[in-house]
Design an enzyme around this catalytic site. Structure first.
Site, PDB file in Angstrom:
ATOM      1  N   LEU A 328       1.230  -4.630  -1.880  1.00  0.00           N
ATOM      2  CA  LEU A 328       2.280  -3.672  -2.246  1.00  0.00           C
ATOM      3  C   LEU A 328       2.408  -2.576  -1.208  1.00  0.00           C
ATOM      4  O   LEU A 328       3.461  -1.985  -1.052  1.00  0.00           O
ATOM      5  CB  LEU A 328       1.952  -3.025  -3.600  1.00  0.00           C
ATOM      6  N   GLY A 329       1.349  -2.301  -0.515  1.00  0.00           N
ATOM      7  CA  GLY A 329       1.427  -1.221   0.459  1.00  0.00           C
ATOM      8  C   GLY A 329       0.059  -0.865   0.968  1.00  0.00           C
ATOM      9  O   GLY A 329      -0.954  -1.468   0.598  1.00  0.00           O
ATOM     10  N   GLY A 331      -2.323   2.429   1.638  1.00  0.00           N
ATOM     11  CA  GLY A 331      -2.537   3.863   1.479  1.00  0.00           C
ATOM     12  C   GLY A 331      -3.669   4.291   2.376  1.00  0.00           C
ATOM     13  O   GLY A 331      -4.237   3.485   3.110  1.00  0.00           O
ATOM     14  N   GLY A 332      -3.983   5.544   2.292  1.00  0.00           N
ATOM     15  CA  GLY A 332      -5.012   6.057   3.173  1.00  0.00           C
ATOM     16  C   GLY A 332      -6.385   5.509   2.876  1.00  0.00           C
ATOM     17  O   GLY A 332      -7.247   5.449   3.737  1.00  0.00           O
ATOM     18  N   PHE A 333      -6.621   5.112   1.663  1.00  0.00           N
ATOM     19  CA  PHE A 333      -7.958   4.663   1.324  1.00  0.00           C
ATOM     20  C   PHE A 333      -8.065   3.146   1.290  1.00  0.00           C
ATOM     21  O   PHE A 333      -9.102   2.608   0.981  1.00  0.00           O
ATOM     22  CB  PHE A 333      -8.382   5.224  -0.030  1.00  0.00           C
ATOM     23  N   GLY A 334      -6.965   2.478   1.563  1.00  0.00           N
ATOM     24  CA  GLY A 334      -7.032   1.032   1.574  1.00  0.00           C
ATOM     25  C   GLY A 334      -5.709   0.417   1.171  1.00  0.00           C
ATOM     26  O   GLY A 334      -4.757   1.121   0.826  1.00  0.00           O
ATOM     27  N   VAL A 336      -3.118  -1.878  -1.135  1.00  0.00           N
ATOM     28  CA  VAL A 336      -2.900  -2.051  -2.567  1.00  0.00           C
ATOM     29  C   VAL A 336      -2.224  -3.396  -2.793  1.00  0.00           C
ATOM     30  O   VAL A 336      -1.267  -3.753  -2.096  1.00  0.00           O
ATOM     31  CB  VAL A 336      -2.016  -0.918  -3.123  1.00  0.00           C
ATOM     32  N   LYS A 350      -6.541  -1.603  -5.634  1.00  0.00           N
ATOM     33  CA  LYS A 350      -6.724  -0.910  -4.363  1.00  0.00           C
ATOM     34  C   LYS A 350      -8.033  -1.378  -3.753  1.00  0.00           C
ATOM     35  O   LYS A 350      -9.095  -1.264  -4.357  1.00  0.00           O
ATOM     36  CB  LYS A 350      -6.743   0.601  -4.597  1.00  0.00           C
ATOM     37  N   ASP A 447      -3.550  15.174  -1.944  1.00  0.00           N
ATOM     38  CA  ASP A 447      -2.632  14.369  -1.138  1.00  0.00           C
ATOM     39  C   ASP A 447      -1.384  14.028  -1.936  1.00  0.00           C
ATOM     40  O   ASP A 447      -0.958  12.883  -1.985  1.00  0.00           O
ATOM     41  CB  ASP A 447      -3.335  13.115  -0.623  1.00  0.00           C
TER      42      ASP A 447
END
Ligand SMILES: *[C@@H]1O[C@H](CO)[C@@H](O)[C@H](O)[C@H]1NC(C)=O
Ligand SMILES: *[C@@H]1O[C@H](CO)[C@@H](O)[C@H](O)[C@H]1NC(C)=O
Ligand SMILES: *[C@@H]1O[C@H](CO)[C@@H](O)[C@H](O)[C@H]1NC(C)=O
Ligand SMILES: *[C@@H]1O[C@H](CO)[C@@H](O)[C@H](O)[C@H]1NC(C)=O
Ligand SMILES: *[C@@H]1O[C@H](CO)[C@@H](O)[C@H](O)[C@H]1NC(C)=O
Ligand SMILES: *[C@@H]1O[C@H](CO)[C@@H](O)[C@H](O)[C@H]1NC(C)=O
Length: 655
Positions: A328-329, A331-334, A336, A350, A447
């Site tokens: 799906l996308g 993000g900064g932490f990994g 998704v 995630k 964030d």
């Protein structure tokens, strides 16, 4: 030699935004492309230069970080020297030099003579002999954009420190001419400085070079919290935080204790520091007790962490082995992924890409706490999965895409009429209020941004990515942090610059979000060449000139203009530079609910994006959604109220 080309300087200025605080910055700091002559393609000189540059990759590391190489015969001989900052480890040194060898030919193509500087190394070549030759050409002066508060005492201390370092650096041996030191000025601010010559210079030449560099400081960096003057054969740098490591080998020492002043200061500082240390210890002691209490109360409610644990294999199957189609996308932490459990329930997974810095048990406990945060405007955390180093977080699946995919999309933005946008603003506000005040834990999101607000099938907003600070062992109470996680454009200035976060830094991000939702513009001026203003200054200008109608997203066919204006008003209050002037989320929710309440007048917001970089900087490729993740090396000096990250804040000074 001419002064380094301006794109490089902008790169440098840019690097302050993206890499400040990083120990090594992999962008060049300065360069100098000499006008003494060009070689032609296919010439012997070119071949010799290429041989020379590539042979740097096979040199053996030495302890002192100075290398000289020569290739070919006159008139096509190429001579080079490379020097690393005296505190740098040999492997880092060689990595930096090798970066320089590839970069120098693209920065200065076809030059017979050129030089390039990085944070921790420099490389210079010429058809002339360079070893042992003093060159005092001034290459660059880089200044910290922040001013010292008490210039007189600062300068007095600096003027005490720098000449002394000059003497120590130039009296270094033929392998290393390097000195570092620090003093504490009369108002107890520390100053760290470093001076270095290429060690092939004689003691006299090194002194001459550094004297020239020191003379440049008032013009370059007077009154600033830091400065960096680069000459071809030597350089000087000072900052109010330590930006170098202790030298590895004892050719020079760090502190100069012949200095009476530092003795006196130490006598004052030690008691002050001890008190500070005690306060810090008590604070952490109380904090750790508080944490325990929370964990215990949760345990009392008989929620077993294991009940939140998903089998890794199950998740792998649900997400089709984390396939790209399910992604799906990012993000900064990994990344998704979308998944579907065998029960038919949709989930979002995630896959954490970063070391969380926690053991399994601690991680489970934190997941348990975050999973207990339940509110209709928060994306619900269903559980987690662990498999060796893999860590997954399993969330409820939210039907629609994130808010940014709507408000910034020329077509989809039309689906969001004012009524829906107003509902979204209110929902986000209630979600944050819950995190800040109503939940059992006080969570600062850190964030908040349009891409972290998901929309469900009814266009209700749900905040994602909260509680990450807990899952990654960051400080979660108000305070300073050495690790900044956030997105420029949304980050409150005090957080971006000094790592100070609080519920009010979330309020700031929320204010930016309101302005984005109303205007349909990103808080990012840099994609739009014609309009070099950022959203905050643009909003402020129209607000002051009572032309707020210009601000309203044209996709919003005029509906409730007074409600829209009120939202802009609240947005401006949230982005006030002074933390105390920003409302709390509780006040924001009241302001949104009560149209009769008179709101305070906002003053000019914090124009953080423009403050020091200048509007020429282009962020277009990395700008808006890039995440910044900064770790500073905390040293033993952290009891001082240091402004963090200032060290690479330097910008070019006009010459
Ligand atoms: C270096 O190259 C320049 C330009 O071609 C030339 O004028 C100069 O004499 C050369 N220097 C040496 C030492 O060969
Ligand atoms: C060398 O080439 C650069 C462009 O690549 C040019 O600007 C410069 O004037 C040239 N220098 C000489 C001495 O020809
Ligand atoms: C060399 O370049 C690489 C890739 O850009 C970077 O990761 C590395 O940190 C650089 N090394 C140094 C010492 O700057
Ligand atoms: C620092 O002082 C200079 C000159 O006094 C001024 O132009 C500049 O705006 C100041 N910078 C900041 C960040 O206050
Ligand atoms: C330069 O390199 C040569 C041979 O590689 C070495 O003998 C000489 O000592 C070096 N000079 C300096 C100043 O390091
Ligand atoms: C310092 O350098 C010497 C030789 O240059 C080496 O033998 C010694 O191990 C070094 N000491 C440290 C602490 O690195």
């Amino acid at each position: 030699m001419e002064i380094g080309s301006s794109p490089l300087f902008f790169l440098l200025a840019l690097s302050f935004v993206f890499a400040f605080g990083a120990a090594q910055n992999s962008n060049p700091t300065a360069s100098s492309c000499s006008n003494r002559g060009n070689f032609t393609a296919g010439s012997t000189y070119e071949a010799n230069l290429n041989t020379l540059l590539s042979s740097f990759s096979s040199i053996t590391a030495n302890d002192y970080g100075f290398y000289n190489l020569s290739v070919g015969q006159t008139p096509d001989q190429v001579n080079a020297i490379a020097l690393c900052r005296g505190d740098v480890q040999p492997d880092v040194c060689l990595s930096c030099i090798n970066n320089a060898t590839t970069e120098i030919t693209s920065v200065c193509p076809n030059r017979k003579e050129a030089a390039i500087w990085y944070e921790v190394c420099m490389l210079r070549y010429s058809n002339r002999s360079v070893v042992g030759v003093l060159d005092r050409s001034i290459v660059a002066g880089l200044l910290n954009p922040f001013n010292v508060t008490d210039a007189d005492s600062f300068n007095a201390a600096l003027n005490n420190l720098l000449p002394d370092l000059m003497r120590r650096a130039s009296s270094g041996g033929s392998l290393r001419k390097f000195a570092t030191g620090n003093v504490i000025d009369p108002v107890l601010q520390p100053i760290y400085a470093l001076e270095q010559c290429t060690p092939d210079l004689s003691q006299e030449d090194c002194t001459t070079c550094l004297e020239t560099a020191l003379q440049e400081i008032p013009g370059c960096c007077g009154g600033r919290r830091g400065g960096h003057v680069i000459l071809t054969s030597c350089f000087v740098r000072f900052e109010m935080q330590r930006f170098y490591d202790e030298p590895t080998n004892g050719t020079t020492s760090n502190s100069d204790d012949n200095n009476n002043m530092s003795r006196i200061i130490i006598a004052i500082v030690v008691p002050v520091a001890s008190v500070a240390i005690i306060i810090v210890c008590v604070y952490f002691f109380l904090r750790s007790r508080k944490r325990k209490e929370i964990v215990e109360t949760v345990d009392e409610e008989i929620i077993n962490p294991e009940s939140l644990q998903f089998d890794f294999g199950t998740i792998r199957i649900a997400t089709n082995n984390f396939s790209d189609e399910n992604k799906l996308g990012q993000g900064g932490f990994g990344s998704v992924y979308k998944g579907r459990l065998s029960s038919g329930q949709d989930i979002a997974v995630k896959r954490l890409s970063r070391e969380s810095g926690q053991g399994d048990l601690e991680f489970k406990n934190e997941v348990l706490l975050v999973a207990k945060l339940q509110h209709r405007n928060l994306v619900r955390l269903l559980g987690f999965s662990l498999q060796r180093t893999e860590r997954l977080l399993v969330y409820e699946f939210v039907q629609n895409a994130s808010l940014d995919r709507f408000i910034f999309d020329p077509k989809r933005r039309e689906q969001l009429d004012w009524e829906i946008r107003y509902k979204i603003i209110g929902g986000i506000a209630r979600g944050i209020l819950y995190l800040h005040e109503d939940s059992r834990l006080r969570i600062i999101h850190r964030d908040l941004k349009a891409s972290n607000v998901l929309l469900d099938a009814d266009m209700n907003p749900k905040i994602a990515d909260f509680g990450m600070a807990r899952l990654f062992t960051m400080d979660e109470t108000q305070g300073n942090t050495s690790r900044i996680v956030g997105t420029y454009g949304y980050m409150a200035p005090e957080y971006a610059m000094h790592g100070q976060f609080s519920v009010k830094s979330d309020v700031y991000s929320f204010g930016v979000l309101i302005l984005e939702i109303v205007t349909g513009r990103r808080n990012n001026c840099f994609n739009d060449r014609d309009n070099m203003e950022d959203l905050l200054s643009y909003t402020w200008k129209n607000w002051r000139e009572a032309t707020t109608v210009n601000l309203i997203d044209p996709a919003l066919r005029v509906s409730s203009k007074s409600e829209i204006t009120r939202c802009l008003h609240i947005g401006l209050l949230c982005v006030q530079e002074n933390v105390a002037d920003r409302p709390t989320m509780a006040s924001v929710v009241i302001m949104l609910n009560s149209n009769s309440l008179t709101l305070p007048m906002p003053s000019e917001p914090a124009f953080f994006m423009h403050s020091s970089v200048g509007s020429d900087v282009s962020y277009s490729s990395t700008g808006y959604s890039s995440r910044v993740n900064i770790t500073t090396n905390r040293s033993s000096d952290e009891v001082f109220p240091l402004a963090k990250h200032v060290d690479s804040f330097s910008e070019p000074f006009p010459r």
